[in-house]
Design an enzyme around this catalytic site. Structure first.
Site, mmCIF file in Angstrom:
data_model
loop_
_atom_site.group_PDB
_atom_site.id
_atom_site.type_symbol
_atom_site.label_atom_id
_atom_site.label_comp_id
_atom_site.label_asym_id
_atom_site.label_seq_id
_atom_site.Cartn_x
_atom_site.Cartn_y
_atom_site.Cartn_z
ATOM 1 N N ARG A 72 -1.785 2.720 -12.038
ATOM 2 C CA ARG A 72 -1.616 4.179 -12.126
ATOM 3 C C ARG A 72 -1.026 4.597 -13.459
ATOM 4 O O ARG A 72 -1.005 5.783 -13.777
ATOM 5 C CB ARG A 72 -0.724 4.667 -11.001
ATOM 6 N N GLY A 117 4.900 7.859 -1.305
ATOM 7 C CA GLY A 117 4.792 6.784 -0.325
ATOM 8 C C GLY A 117 5.510 7.157 0.945
ATOM 9 O O GLY A 117 6.344 8.065 0.962
ATOM 10 N N SER A 171 0.812 -1.224 0.000
ATOM 11 C CA SER A 171 0.000 0.000 0.000
ATOM 12 C C SER A 171 0.840 1.266 0.000
ATOM 13 O O SER A 171 0.695 2.115 0.869
ATOM 14 C CB SER A 171 -0.946 0.041 1.194
ATOM 15 N N ASP A 172 1.727 1.373 -0.972
ATOM 16 C CA ASP A 172 2.498 2.605 -1.170
ATOM 17 C C ASP A 172 3.485 2.927 -0.063
ATOM 18 O O ASP A 172 3.879 4.065 0.087
ATOM 19 C CB ASP A 172 1.575 3.812 -1.374
ATOM 20 N N ALA A 173 3.861 1.924 0.726
ATOM 21 C CA ALA A 173 4.971 2.168 1.647
ATOM 22 C C ALA A 173 6.257 1.874 0.889
ATOM 23 O O ALA A 173 6.228 1.199 -0.135
ATOM 24 C CB ALA A 173 4.858 1.274 2.867
#
Lengths: 354, 633
Positions: B433, B401, B249-251
């Protein structure tokens, strides 16, 4: 022996099905139902205001749901589904003819009405082609004019009407009156059933033909001899209520909401919808959810004040000297007591003896 | 690029009128075609098309101000002239007879520095068009090759359709538009060198980066705008792979050793200010070390860093609650009567102190006067911000992120050459994206590292993918950037080939340490007795209406009571059993009594303070609510 087994089976079913399905006392069914209906509602907002490209016949999705919940007297676009008794038709064509009989035709549909204010005369110019396709004869129009006691002359395609001053039981007709008469003339129904704007033949899932109409008139269609009464349907809750009564209205609400949900592929347990419909109809009339209906009729002053129009409720209740017995959830939270739901329903009654 | 026209309308309308006169353009009192200047009718002419063309021609000759734009509406047969402010205008190269006026000879002159932009404008080589003129008089060619005799203008460069920020993004034409928008707004939040005089500035908040680098993949406007001298970011070696779920999740995963070497390190400056204010009656605030016993004294510990004048010294390490500038204010009301009925003048403590969560070292102290002539002291603190879990980073493709884990270099995956990535990005961040530019920049960055050749990322005219791949091939690198990696924990080769490249990353000014907040107990609001809101006030997190509904849904009555009463604004109130009014405790007689009916039949009732307040407010409405008491159950 058989009887014993039977009883066992019944017991088993009771244990497995019934007692499993019954709700525990104190369960906050209202909130759960509201949340269960509200959550998919938020998803609907985003995508279903319009169906791209397709002309909207009947509002679906959120607009329709709001309409139902607000208990609108007349839906934006009412609609009927009419099955015709088998003995009255053979094929689609016959049905189309019947459908046309239902369609309400007004004078303005078959004639151009123009007015002369100075001479106080009205001129009807008949549209022959329209009349033919709708099956309306000159006599039809003439008889209606006669019925309304108009003085007129027929000149081929034109009908000239002279307006007499006595017509409106007045001494003299004003220009406004002339216009009024024109409008009422335009709105005169020649044939068909009132409020049925359009009727067309559609096939259902089982390949059976039925008539779908724009506009609805349950009362007259129910009395119509050709109509299959057992399968007549309208989406106007109010009509169902005034014709069949509150129980039918409740079922109609459930059915309509369920239909909206199904169209969006949203699954909501029907019992939530039933609870909503029950709440809306429990008083014998169809109430809306919100200020003018359910929430506006809550028992507690505090609960009503907490919802909307706080000051109005407070002032009014003070005028009548109302008291709030703190029985509801909202009231108890405001005051800072445990609310009578769930774990709060049970109280320990302990008699102290000193 | 475009500019927005400024300067006053009236002044320009006058000059336009005189310009038109000088340029021999006659405006008649009547005619077929009305002429409007800034929407106002100024006269007529007979042939709008020719008048428009004459104006354009004379403008190019410099006889009319270049800020005047013309639009002849052929359908309505009306001529519009504009010279007002607020119109966005763009420069174009003028084309005549299918030939660009920017000839090689002119370009040569520009290169020598003989021609400036304003000179080009005066010479009629370029001109600014507004939206109206562009619509009615321009046929613009995108490149010199496609010029035909019909063309009237030539685009200077295709990038010029983009704005200042967007034109600095590399390979923006490969990205989806929402991501470009996001990248633009995030580029403004990137840490770098925001001003060269930052050491003497007193901004209330400022970030300065330690080792900013200019990006490997740049764009032409980036250079023109001088960003390479004031870069805001660093080139990271990035591997696109998952890492034990710590970058979901975008970390992102960041290399601990890279951080130790100075990656993403920045300083955070925060300035505080306080003024020695004057009050009516000749009273004044006073900077000093507040004497013990004064109202609101914070304890001697808090004032330990202050010097004699009550102001802190630079280089002092300060924490939350420490006083930066000691101040004493005169009493709020001139006469305060104390318990013994004696008028006593008491001063108040009103020092400048560090708020909760603030921490740092005093950097500098500014002693000056304010606009109103009072003594003003500004204290600037700094603190070192080393990247930590929760700090936000972003590439120039809208790929943002936060750090999910900081991993030691030994545990990070590595290539056979021993290259260890600085950052690990999750592959799920890419497909949905559609930020292809991100991938291309990674390849381009690698190519530049290998060859040292300039890789241009300018939108529409940058180095082509094929050229980058040719460079990679030349240096025996996988042309698609896929690299074999070895697991840092086990040393085993990772089965899949992993995309590794060098890409420019920005540290954004959303740092956890400036946002972190928690509360167990703390301040409450004066009015409602409920917990305060917001980090600055050490507030609680609101347990709102919908959260309450959920607990009702569960039937958790006791929990709700705890949330809404016990943990919030519980009070004990005295209620008169006889009349239902709030009763009073008389301390002198030590007795409870009702001020309304003088009854002594009083009960203590537990309720929320909000309800007490509600009752008070209802009373102010002119309604007398009575509380009827009953034994519980």
């Amino acid at each position: 022996m058989v009887k014993k087994i039977k009883i066992e089976i019944v017991d088993e079913i009771e244990k497995l099905m019934y007692s499993n399905l019954s709700i525990n006392p104190g369960e906050a069914v209202g909130i759960v139902a509201a949340q269960s209906l509200g959550e998919p509602g938020t998803q609907m907002t985003m995508r279903t205001f319009h169906y791209a490209g397709v002309a909207e016949q009947v509002p679906t999705g959120l607009p329709r749901l709001i309409e139902l919940v607000d208990a609108k007297k007349t839906p934006k676009k009412s609609m009927m589904e009419i099955y015709i008794k088998k003995e009255f038709y053979n094929d689609e064509k016959d049905l189309e003819k019947i459908a046309q009989e239902f369609e309400a035709t007004y004078l303005a549909d078959v004639a151009k009405v123009s007015e002369n204010f100075e001479k106080k005369m009205l001129k009807l110019k008949l549209k022959r082609d329209k009349m033919e396709s709708l099956g309306i004869s000159d006599m039809h129009i003439i008889s209606i004019l006669k019925k309304n006691k108009f003085k007129f002359k027929v000149k081929g395609n034109k009908i000239l009407i002279t307006l007499k001053d006595k017509l409106l039981k007045k001494k003299k007709l004003t220009y406004g009156d002339v216009r009024k008469i024109t409008l009422s003339l335009k709105g005169m129904m020649l044939k068909g059933i009132k409020n049925i704007e359009k009727a067309f033949v559609v096939k259902d899932k089982n390949d059976e033909f039925f008539i779908r109409t724009n506009g609805s008139n349950l009362k007259e269609l129910f009395m119509h001899p050709k109509v299959d009464k057992s399968r007549l349907y309208t989406n106007s809750i109010n009509e169902i209520y005034s014709f069949f009564g509150i129980e039918a209205a409740r079922n109609a609400i459930v059915r309509e909401i369920k239909q909206v949900m199904d169209m969006q592929n949203l699954t909501v347990d029907i019992r939530h919808i039933m609870l909503l419909a029950d709440a809306m109809t429990s008083d014998g009339v169809v109430k809306s959810v919100g200020r003018h209906g359910l929430s506006g009729e809550k028992a507690g002053v505090l609960a009503r004040a907490a919802f909307e129009e706080t000051v109005k409720h407070l002032v009014e209740s003070s005028v009548y000297g109302e008291s709030d017995r703190l029985v509801g959830v909202t009231e108890n939270i405001i005051v800072g007591q445990t609310m009578p739901v769930g774990t709060g329903t049970v109280l320990l009654k302990h008699k102290t003896r000193l | 690029m475009s500019e927005v026209n400024k300067a006053t309308v009236l002044k320009k309308e006058e000059s336009v009128n005189s310009d038109l006169k000088q340029a021999d353009i006659k405006i008649k009192k009547s005619g077929k075609v009305p002429i409007y200047l800034n929407g106002r009718l100024i006269g007529y002419c007979d042939d709008g098309e020719t008048v428009a063309n004459i104006i354009i021609e004379k403008r190019r000759l410099g006889l009319i101000s270049h800020e005047l734009n013309v639009a002849f509406h052929r359908e309505e047969n009306e001529l519009y002239l504009y010279c007002d402010q607020g119109r966005a205008r763009r420069p174009y190269i003028i084309v005549e007879n299918g030939k660009s006026k920017l000839t090689p000879a002119v370009i040569e002159q520009i290169k020598k520095g003989e021609l400036s932009w304003t000179k080009l404008l005066k010479l009629g080589i370029i001109e600014y068009l507004d939206a109206e003129e562009e619509d009615h008089h321009a046929y613009v060619a995108q490149s010199e090759e496609e010029l035909t005799p019909e063309h009237t203008h030539l685009e200077i460069a295709p990038v010029s359709i983009l704005g200042v920020v967007a034109s600095m993004l590399p390979y923006a034409e490969y990205n989806s538009s929402p991501r470009i928008t996001m990248a633009c707004s995030m580029a403004k939040q990137a840490l770098g060198t925001y001003a060269l005089n930052h050491l003497i500035r007193m901004d209330s908040r400022a970030h300065v980066m330690f080792y900013p680098q200019e990006p490997l993949v740049k764009t032409i406007p980036y250079e023109i705008l001088g960003m390479s001298e004031r870069a805001a970011g660093q080139n990271f070696i990035v591997a696109v792979t998952s890492f034990y779920g710590y970058n979901m999740s975008d970390a992102v995963i960041v290399n601990k050793s890279a951080i130790d070497r100075g990656l993403g390190r920045s300083l955070f400056f925060k300035a505080y200010e306080i003024e020695e204010r004057r009050y009516p009656g000749g009273q004044k605030d006073r900077f000093c070390i507040p004497p013990v016993g004064i109202t609101g004294h914070r304890g001697e510990e808090a004032y330990r860093h202050l010097e004699e004048d009550g102001i802190i010294y630079p280089s002092a390490d300060v924490n939350a609650g420490d006083v930066l500038v000691g101040k004493v204010s005169p009493p709020r009301f001139l006469e305060e009567i104390n318990v013994f009925g004696v008028v006593e003048e008491k001063e108040r403590e009103s020092s400048l102190y560090m708020k909760t969560g603030d921490k740092g070292t005093v950097d500098s102290v500014l002693y000056t006067t304010s606009v109103s002539g009072n003594v003003l002291v500004k204290v600037r603190t700094y603190s070192l911000k080393i990247p930590e879990i929760g700090d936000k980073f972003a590439s120039r493709h809208g790929q943002k992120g936060v750090i999910g884990m900081v991993v030691r270099q030994e545990d990070m995956p590595f290539t056979k050459e021993g290259i260890v990535p600085d950052l690990i990005l999750n592959p799920h961040a890419i497909p949905s994206r559609m930020t292809v530019g991100h991938i291309l920049e990674m390849l381009g960055g690698t190519a530049k590292c290998l060859s040292g050749k300039e890789i241009d990322g300018t939108t529409f005219s940058g180095t082509k993918e094929e050229e980058i791949r040719a460079i990679l091939r030349e240096y025996n690198f996988d042309e698609f950037g896929e690299t074999e990696l070895y697991d840092g924990y086990t040393g085993k080769k990772i089965k899949a080939k992993i995309f590794v490249g060098v890409i420019y990353y920005q540290k954004l000014h959303h740092l956890v340490s400036n946002k972190m907040h928690m509360r167990s107990r703390g301040p409450v609001q004066l009015l409602t007795h409920q917990p305060t809101e917001g980090r600055a006030r050490e507030g609680g997190l609101r347990f709102g209406e919908m959260e309450r509904d959920c607990l009702i849904g569960y039937g958790a009555s006791m929990l709700i009571r705890e949330r809404m009463l016990e943990e919030s604004d519980k009070t004990q109130q005295l209620i008169c059993v006889d009349c239902g009014y709030f009763a009073i405790h008389d301390y002198a007689r030590n007795i409870d009594y009702c001020p309304l009916c003088k009854s002594n039949n009083i009960e203590t009732v537990e309720m929320s303070y909000a309800f007490k307040l509600l009752v008070d407010e209802i009373k102010s409405l002119g309604i007398f609510p009575k509380i009827v008491l009953r034994d519980k159950a």
